[in-house]
Design an enzyme around this catalytic site. Structure first.
Site, PDB file in Angstrom:
ATOM      1  N   ASN A   1     -48.085  46.831  -7.115  1.00 50.14           N
ATOM      2  CA  ASN A   1     -47.881  47.672  -5.934  1.00 50.14           C
ATOM      3  C   ASN A   1     -48.597  47.058  -4.738  1.00 50.14           C
ATOM      4  OD1 ASN A   1     -50.118  49.556  -4.617  1.00 50.14           O
ATOM      5  ND2 ASN A   1     -50.729  49.190  -6.761  1.00 50.14           N
TER       6      ASN A   1
ATOM      7  N   PHE B   1     -52.363  52.284   0.982  1.00 51.02           N
ATOM      8  CA  PHE B   1     -52.947  53.598   1.299  1.00 51.02           C
ATOM      9  C   PHE B   1     -51.983  54.471   2.110  1.00 51.02           C
ATOM     10  CE2 PHE B   1     -57.738  52.235   1.125  1.00 51.02           C
ATOM     11  CZ  PHE B   1     -57.678  52.249  -0.257  1.00 51.02           C
TER      12      PHE B   1
ATOM     13  N   SER C   1     -59.118  48.107  -3.329  1.00 49.72           N
ATOM     14  CA  SER C   1     -57.677  47.915  -3.229  1.00 49.72           C
ATOM     15  C   SER C   1     -57.392  46.580  -2.547  1.00 49.72           C
ATOM     16  CB  SER C   1     -57.024  49.036  -2.426  1.00 49.72           C
ATOM     17  OG  SER C   1     -55.678  48.715  -2.138  1.00 49.72           O
TER      18      SER C   1
ATOM     19  N   ASN D   1     -54.614  45.883  -1.087  1.00 48.81           N
ATOM     20  CA  ASN D   1     -53.436  46.063  -0.244  1.00 48.81           C
ATOM     21  C   ASN D   1     -53.740  46.468   1.195  1.00 48.81           C
ATOM     22  OD1 ASN D   1     -51.701  45.464  -2.429  1.00 48.81           O
ATOM     23  ND2 ASN D   1     -52.039  47.526  -3.219  1.00 48.81           N
ATOM     24  N   THR D   2     -55.014  46.591   1.535  1.00 52.72           N
ATOM     25  CA  THR D   2     -55.429  46.761   2.927  1.00 52.72           C
ATOM     26  C   THR D   2     -56.247  45.534   3.296  1.00 52.72           C
ATOM     27  OG1 THR D   2     -55.448  49.177   2.807  1.00 52.72           O
ATOM     28  CG2 THR D   2     -56.776  48.158   4.530  1.00 52.72           C
TER      29      THR D   2
ATOM     30  N   LYS E   1     -65.286  52.521  -7.098  1.00 54.30           N
ATOM     31  CA  LYS E   1     -64.241  51.803  -7.818  1.00 54.30           C
ATOM     32  C   LYS E   1     -64.245  50.344  -7.394  1.00 54.30           C
ATOM     33  CE  LYS E   1     -59.473  52.319  -9.379  1.00 54.30           C
ATOM     34  NZ  LYS E   1     -58.290  53.214  -9.364  1.00 54.30           N
TER      35      LYS E   1
ATOM     36  N   ASN F   1     -60.043  48.382 -10.531  1.00 55.52           N
ATOM     37  CA  ASN F   1     -58.809  48.505  -9.777  1.00 55.52           C
ATOM     38  C   ASN F   1     -57.830  47.415 -10.226  1.00 55.52           C
ATOM     39  OD1 ASN F   1     -56.966  49.268  -7.688  1.00 55.52           O
ATOM     40  ND2 ASN F   1     -58.692  49.818  -6.369  1.00 55.52           N
TER      41      ASN F   1
END
Length: 352
Positions: A110, A114, A172, A174-175, A210, A239
């Site tokens: 993915n 966010f 994460s 993805n940012t 996390k 994660n």
């Protein structure tokens, strides 16, 4: 497993993954999803970071980003549920497509970024949560924020009165540059702000951290020391990963975070290393590749006081929760443990 579940899963797998996920959420909202009977056993009841859990199998963040399916999830047999991530302001996230099934690898990639409706909308739903569930919120930062560290404290102030725990998510992928906040100085400052926000809540709640599975051994040791010094109540390991080792599926090289079966060994090794570094002083929650009772048990014996699922549900359905809990009972009885807490860390050295 209900006879309807395999048919439902097959139907969902025929759709675009994000569309399928949206339908699954709507099915939970409507009460159409058949739920197994909850698994109740003294062997499974445990206490983690001050939270009394009916069993150690939780739902990881990302499944119910906007806390819209709490009623359904409260009946799914989880010992605890984590929703979000929530950011101070609503944001769209990255462009679609941003969710990919890797069926051959029993995995998911993915790159959502966010996407969520914002802390205010999510807080309103948390305020009407079903009674009896242990509920946490994953805290995030807006992509265009001028002070991402402050965003985490802001979300906690906006939502903390309605949750049982909060998770600081600086892992994460993805940012852009979010993982930079895992560095010692940046993380210490961020956690200080979050803990100050917690002190102002009507009631104190546990705060978890996390982490990514892609940290080097020195980085992991430094992070563990910062977390303990900050007074963090538990660490969630881990994660998603940026690694693509050994994948076979067509979408293997899509950008984003990889979760599911290929993450199991890597995340469990990080978990065991953290268990050694913290020497039992900090509860750990194991995430990454759990799709069976045997894998959940392996994480527990590597040092996890509880585990979380997400990607495996794509392939196995919600009945997996019940199957894991029943299997854990059998494994604990086989090995002579009176309670799941007694098994934590007993096989840690295997992973070091």
């Amino acid at each position: 497993m209900s006879i309807l579940e395999p048919a439902g899963l097959a139907l969902l797998r025929g759709l675009d993954p994000e569309t399928a996920h949206g339908l699954a959420i709507r099915a939970l909202q409507s009460g159409l999803v058949p739920m197994p009977r909850p698994v109740v056993s003294r062997l499974l009841q445990t206490r983690v970071a001050g939270l009394d859990l009916p069993n150690p199998v939780g739902l990881a963040a990302g499944f119910d980003k906007n806390a819209t399916a709490l009623k359904g999830l409260s009946r799914a047999g989880f010992g605890f549920v984590e929703v979000g991530a929530a950011t101070p302001r609503a944001q769209q996230g990255n462009a679609r497509p941003r969710l990919f099934r890797l069926t051959q690898d029993r995995a998911v990639i993915n790159r959502f970024g966010f996407n969520n409706e914002g802390a205010q909308a999510i807080a309103a739903r948390l305020g009407t949560r079903p009674a009896g569930m242990v509920l946490g919120l994953n805290l995030g930062a807006n992509k265009d924020s001028s002070d991402r560290a402050e965003d985490f404290a802001t979300v906690l102030r906006m939502t903390g009165a309605h949750i049982d725990f909060a998770t600081v998510n600086v892992s994460s992928p993805n940012t852009e540059r979010l993982r930079d906040l895992q560095g010692a100085d940046a993380l210490a400052a961020l956690l200080a702000g979050v803990m100050a926000a917690r002190a102002d809540l009507p009631r104190p709640i546990p705060v978890f951290l996390k982490i990514a599975p892609d940290l080097s051994a020195p980085e992991l040791a430094e992070l563990a020391q910062v977390a303990m010094s900050a007074g963090i109540d538990a660490i969630i390991a881990t994660n998603t990963t940026l690694s693509r080792d050994g994948l076979r599926s067509a979408h293997a090289h899509e950008a984003g975070g990889l979760s599911g079966a290929p993450l199991f060994e890597k995340s469990t090794r990080v978990l065991a290393q953290l268990s050694q570094l913290t020497d039992g002083k900090l509860p750990l929650i194991g995430v990454g590749g759990v799709s069976s009772a045997q894998q959940a048990y392996a994480k527990i014996k590597a040092g996890a006081s509880a585990v979380q699922l997400y990607s495996a549900l794509v392939y196995e359905g919600l009945s997996l929760v019940s199957r894991i809990n029943h299997g854990l009972i059998d494994l604990l009885e086989r090995d002579g443990f009176a309670n799941v807490a007694d098994a934590v860390g007993t096989d840690r050295d295997k992973w070091l």
